[in-house]
Design a protein around this motif. Structure first.
Motif, short mmCIF file in Angstrom:
data_model
loop_
_atom_site.label_atom_id
_atom_site.label_comp_id
_atom_site.label_asym_id
_atom_site.label_seq_id
_atom_site.Cartn_x
_atom_site.Cartn_y
_atom_site.Cartn_z
N GLY A 44 32.72 26.39 -16.36
CA GLY A 44 32.25 27.42 -15.23
C GLY A 44 32.91 28.89 -15.79
O GLY A 44 34.06 28.68 -16.16
N VAL A 45 32.27 29.97 -15.48
CA VAL A 45 32.96 31.24 -15.86
C VAL A 45 32.95 31.98 -14.46
O VAL A 45 31.76 32.47 -13.59
N PHE A 46 33.79 32.62 -14.15
CA PHE A 46 34.05 33.29 -12.83
C PHE A 46 34.63 34.80 -13.38
O PHE A 46 35.56 35.03 -14.11
N PHE A 47 33.76 35.65 -12.83
CA PHE A 47 34.14 37.27 -12.89
C PHE A 47 34.74 37.84 -11.72
O PHE A 47 34.06 37.87 -10.77
N ASP A 48 35.85 38.19 -11.47
CA ASP A 48 36.25 38.82 -10.28
C ASP A 48 35.94 40.17 -10.23
O ASP A 48 35.52 41.14 -11.28
N GLU A 49 36.10 40.79 -8.98
CA GLU A 49 35.66 42.18 -8.79
C GLU A 49 36.50 43.26 -9.74
O GLU A 49 36.10 44.30 -10.27
N SER A 50 37.98 42.91 -10.02
CA SER A 50 38.80 43.79 -10.67
C SER A 50 38.08 43.95 -12.17
O SER A 50 38.23 45.12 -12.81
N LEU A 51 37.23 42.98 -12.60
CA LEU A 51 36.84 43.22 -13.97
C LEU A 51 35.65 43.74 -13.70
O LEU A 51 35.11 44.71 -14.66
N ARG A 52 34.71 43.41 -13.01
CA ARG A 52 33.48 44.14 -12.68
C ARG A 52 33.42 45.40 -12.38
O ARG A 52 32.50 46.14 -12.68
N GLY A 53 34.32 46.02 -11.96
CA GLY A 53 34.44 47.45 -11.51
C GLY A 53 35.57 48.33 -11.90
O GLY A 53 35.71 49.36 -11.51
N TYR A 54 36.08 47.93 -13.22
CA TYR A 54 37.08 48.58 -13.93
C TYR A 54 36.91 49.89 -14.26
O TYR A 54 35.80 50.26 -15.04
N VAL A 55 37.75 50.74 -13.93
CA VAL A 55 37.67 52.10 -14.19
C VAL A 55 38.93 52.62 -14.88
O VAL A 55 39.86 52.52 -14.13
N ILE A 105 36.49 29.28 -16.46
CA ILE A 105 37.13 30.29 -17.41
C ILE A 105 37.25 31.51 -16.54
O ILE A 105 35.92 31.92 -16.25
N VAL A 106 38.35 32.35 -16.70
CA VAL A 106 38.55 33.48 -15.82
C VAL A 106 38.85 34.77 -16.91
O VAL A 106 40.07 34.69 -17.06
N PRO A 107 37.85 35.37 -17.20
CA PRO A 107 38.63 36.71 -18.07
C PRO A 107 39.24 37.69 -17.10
O PRO A 107 38.68 38.05 -16.16
N VAL A 108 40.26 38.32 -17.41
CA VAL A 108 41.15 39.14 -16.66
C VAL A 108 41.37 40.41 -17.48
O VAL A 108 41.98 40.37 -18.50
N PHE A 109 41.39 41.59 -16.89
CA PHE A 109 41.41 42.81 -17.57
C PHE A 109 43.08 43.13 -17.18
O PHE A 109 43.40 43.23 -15.92
N GLU A 110 43.66 43.62 -18.28
CA GLU A 110 45.09 43.88 -18.40
C GLU A 110 45.21 45.24 -18.42
O GLU A 110 46.13 45.80 -17.79
N ILE A 133 42.73 35.49 -21.02
CA ILE A 133 41.59 34.67 -20.44
C ILE A 133 42.16 33.43 -19.80
O ILE A 133 43.09 32.58 -20.59
N ASP A 134 42.27 33.28 -18.51
CA ASP A 134 42.76 32.14 -17.74
C ASP A 134 41.87 31.17 -18.04
O ASP A 134 40.64 31.17 -17.58
#
Length: 204
Positions: A44-55, A105-110, A133-134
């Protein structure tokens, strides 16, 4: 040896002058699917809002205000990479919807950093991105957090004739950083020990 071919990137960009001398950059690109042997796993792959909306917003002294919007383009980049890496991927609406997958799998923008030629007295616009990548087990336990660096650059000589050379240069550098992230992910993520263990467990 695994060979990853990402090919040329069709790029659509939107940019405008922002403030006096800064730039407003919206990146929109398509990264071709990496040519790799898929791992025999259903994840499973999950994209949270912090990644989807990063500016990213930053004021550079003497050079104005900069805004780099990556949020909307990151999801399809990761989707293509994970679709190629695994036999089956499932887009998850939440971290609770994990039935029937070997891992989540959860990609996280740092972090994002950039530089323009005027800062470094060089010829390049540069963009550095740090992802994490968590990987969670099907029981929700964190198995690993894997660092994914990315780097892209573009030559200011290619944009000297444009009114908004900063916007154009940072857009291209951002595209190459995303391309680098996809290539790095495709080459090295399968070698993560926890991923190798999941593959071995699935074949056992």
């Amino acid at each position: 040896m695994t060979v990853v071919r990402l090919g040329l990137l069709p790029v659509a960009v939107a940019f405008a002058v922002f403030g006096c001398t800064g730039a407003n950059v919206v990146v929109n690109t398509v990264v071709p699917s990496p040519l790799v042997e898929p791992l025999p796993l259903r994840v499973g792959v999950f994209f949270d809002e912090s990644l989807r909306g990063y500016v990213h917003e930053e004021t550079v002294e003497d050079h104005g205000d900069f805004r780099i919007e990556l949020g909307s383009v990151q999801v399809p980049v990761f989707e293509r990479a994970f679709d190629a890496l695994f036999e089956e991927t499932v887009a998850l609406s939440s971290m609770e919807a994990t039935d029937g997958v070997a891992a989540v799998i959860v990609p996280v923008f740092e972090e994002l950093q950039f530089s323009i030629p005027a800062q470094t007295r060089g010829q390049f616009f540069e963009v550095w991105i740090k992802y994490r990548i968590d990987v969670f087990g099907s029981d929700g336990e964190l198995l690993t957090s894997w660092a994914l660096p990315a780097y892209g650059k573009s030559n200011e000589r290619n944009f000297g004739f444009m009114e908004d050379s900063k916007g154009s240069g940072l857009t291209e550098a951002s595209v190459w950083a995303l391309r680098d992230a996809a290539a790095h992910l495709s080459l090295y993520f399968p070698r993560v020990p926890e991923i190798a263990e999941l593959v071995q467990g699935g074949q056992g």
